[in-house]
Design a protein around this motif. Structure first.
Motif, short mmCIF file in Angstrom:
data_model
loop_
_atom_site.label_atom_id
_atom_site.label_comp_id
_atom_site.label_asym_id
_atom_site.label_seq_id
_atom_site.Cartn_x
_atom_site.Cartn_y
_atom_site.Cartn_z
N PHE A 58 46.47 57.46 31.78
CA PHE A 58 47.65 56.70 31.36
C PHE A 58 47.71 56.66 29.85
O PHE A 58 46.69 56.49 29.17
CB PHE A 58 47.59 55.26 31.89
CG PHE A 58 48.71 54.41 31.36
CD1 PHE A 58 49.96 54.45 31.93
CD2 PHE A 58 48.50 53.58 30.26
CE1 PHE A 58 51.00 53.68 31.41
CE2 PHE A 58 49.53 52.81 29.75
CZ PHE A 58 50.78 52.86 30.33
N ALA A 59 48.90 56.84 29.31
CA ALA A 59 49.14 56.67 27.88
C ALA A 59 50.54 56.11 27.71
O ALA A 59 51.50 56.65 28.26
CB ALA A 59 49.01 58.00 27.15
N GLY A 60 50.64 55.02 27.00
CA GLY A 60 51.93 54.40 26.75
C GLY A 60 51.88 53.62 25.45
O GLY A 60 50.80 53.36 24.91
N TYR A 61 53.04 53.26 24.96
CA TYR A 61 53.08 52.48 23.72
C TYR A 61 54.19 51.45 23.82
O TYR A 61 55.08 51.55 24.66
CB TYR A 61 53.30 53.38 22.51
CG TYR A 61 54.73 53.81 22.31
CD1 TYR A 61 55.58 53.11 21.45
CD2 TYR A 61 55.25 54.90 22.99
CE1 TYR A 61 56.89 53.50 21.28
CE2 TYR A 61 56.55 55.30 22.82
CZ TYR A 61 57.38 54.59 21.97
OH TYR A 61 58.68 54.97 21.81
N LYS A 62 54.11 50.46 22.96
CA LYS A 62 55.17 49.45 22.87
C LYS A 62 55.24 48.91 21.46
O LYS A 62 54.27 48.97 20.70
CB LYS A 62 54.93 48.32 23.87
CG LYS A 62 53.74 47.45 23.54
CD LYS A 62 53.60 46.33 24.55
CE LYS A 62 52.39 45.45 24.22
NZ LYS A 62 52.29 44.32 25.13
N LEU A 63 56.41 48.43 21.12
CA LEU A 63 56.62 47.68 19.90
C LEU A 63 56.66 46.22 20.32
O LEU A 63 57.56 45.82 21.07
CB LEU A 63 57.94 48.05 19.22
CG LEU A 63 57.91 49.22 18.25
CD1 LEU A 63 57.85 50.53 18.98
CD2 LEU A 63 59.06 49.15 17.33
N PRO A 64 55.71 45.41 19.86
CA PRO A 64 55.66 44.03 20.32
C PRO A 64 56.92 43.23 20.00
O PRO A 64 57.37 42.43 20.80
CB PRO A 64 54.46 43.43 19.61
CG PRO A 64 53.73 44.55 18.99
CD PRO A 64 54.63 45.73 18.95
N ILE A 71 52.94 49.38 16.28
CA ILE A 71 53.02 49.80 17.68
C ILE A 71 51.64 49.61 18.30
O ILE A 71 50.62 49.63 17.60
CB ILE A 71 53.47 51.27 17.82
CG1 ILE A 71 52.53 52.22 17.09
CG2 ILE A 71 54.90 51.45 17.40
CD1 ILE A 71 52.81 53.68 17.38
N ILE A 72 51.63 49.42 19.60
CA ILE A 72 50.39 49.31 20.34
C ILE A 72 50.35 50.45 21.35
O ILE A 72 51.25 50.56 22.19
CB ILE A 72 50.28 47.94 21.05
CG1 ILE A 72 50.32 46.83 20.02
CG2 ILE A 72 49.00 47.89 21.88
CD1 ILE A 72 50.44 45.43 20.60
N ILE A 73 49.35 51.30 21.23
CA ILE A 73 49.19 52.43 22.14
C ILE A 73 48.06 52.10 23.10
O ILE A 73 46.97 51.72 22.68
CB ILE A 73 48.86 53.73 21.37
CG1 ILE A 73 50.05 54.09 20.48
CG2 ILE A 73 48.53 54.85 22.32
CD1 ILE A 73 49.85 55.31 19.66
N ARG A 74 48.35 52.24 24.37
CA ARG A 74 47.36 51.96 25.41
C ARG A 74 46.96 53.27 26.05
O ARG A 74 47.81 54.07 26.44
CB ARG A 74 47.97 51.03 26.44
CG ARG A 74 47.03 50.62 27.50
CD ARG A 74 47.24 49.15 27.83
NE ARG A 74 46.50 48.80 29.02
CZ ARG A 74 45.20 48.56 29.01
NH1 ARG A 74 44.53 48.63 27.90
NH2 ARG A 74 44.58 48.25 30.11
N ILE A 75 45.64 53.50 26.17
CA ILE A 75 45.11 54.73 26.73
C ILE A 75 44.07 54.41 27.80
O ILE A 75 43.19 53.57 27.57
CB ILE A 75 44.45 55.60 25.63
CG1 ILE A 75 45.44 55.88 24.50
CG2 ILE A 75 43.92 56.90 26.22
CD1 ILE A 75 44.81 56.52 23.28
#
Length: 120
Positions: A58-64, A71-75
Motif C-alpha cells: 500500500f502507498a498513499g498520501y494526504k494533505l492534512p 503531505i503525509i505518505i503512508r507505506i
C-alpha cells in the motif's frame, strides 16, 4: 487579509526537518513519512513510483489541511522490504528518471537548434 505569506508554502522553517519518519505500531512493515512544504505534485508522483515496487502493498498520501503545507505518505510493505527502503528506492528511481528526461530534452533541443542553424 489573514492568508499566510506565500513564502510559507515552500520555505522550510529553521529547525524543522524536511522529512519526518513515524513507524506504525499496529501494522508490521508500515510507516508514515511527513514531508514539509510539498503538495499534490510530489505526493502523487511519489505514490505512483511506490506502486511500481512489487514489495509495496500500500502507498498513499494526504494533505492534512489546505493551510498546512505538508503531505503525509503512508507505506506498507511486504516482509522482504521496509517502508524506509521502499521510500529511499522510489526517490532514487525518480531522480534517475528525471535526470534521463532532462538529458533527453537537452539532446532534442540541441538537435532542433542544429537543424535551425542549417536552414531547416
Amino acid at each position: 487579509m489573514n492568508a499566510p505569506d506565500r513564502y510559507e508554502r515552500f520555505v522550510v522553517p529553521e529547525g524543522t526537518k524536511k522529512v519526518a519518519y513515524e513507524r506504525d505500531t499496529k501494522i508490521v512493515n508500515a510507516a508514515s513519512f511527513t514531508i514539509e512544504r510539498e503538495d499534490h505534485t510530489i505526493g502523487n508522483i511519489l505514490r505512483m513510483q511506490l506502486h511500481r515496487d512489487p514489495n509495496v502493498l500500500f502507498a498513499g498520501y494526504k494533505l492534512p489541511h489546505p493551510l498546512q503545507y505538508k503531505i503525509i505518505i503512508r507505506i506498507h510493505t511486504a516482509s522482504q522490504s521496509s517502508p524506509t527502503q521502499a521510500y529511499t528506492q522510489s526517490i532514487d528511481d525518480l531522480d534517475r528518471e528525471l535526470d534521463h528526461l532532462k538529458k533527453s530534452l537537452e539532446e532534442e533541443k540541441r538537435r532542433y537548434e542544429e537543424k535551425f542553424r542549417q536552414g531547416y
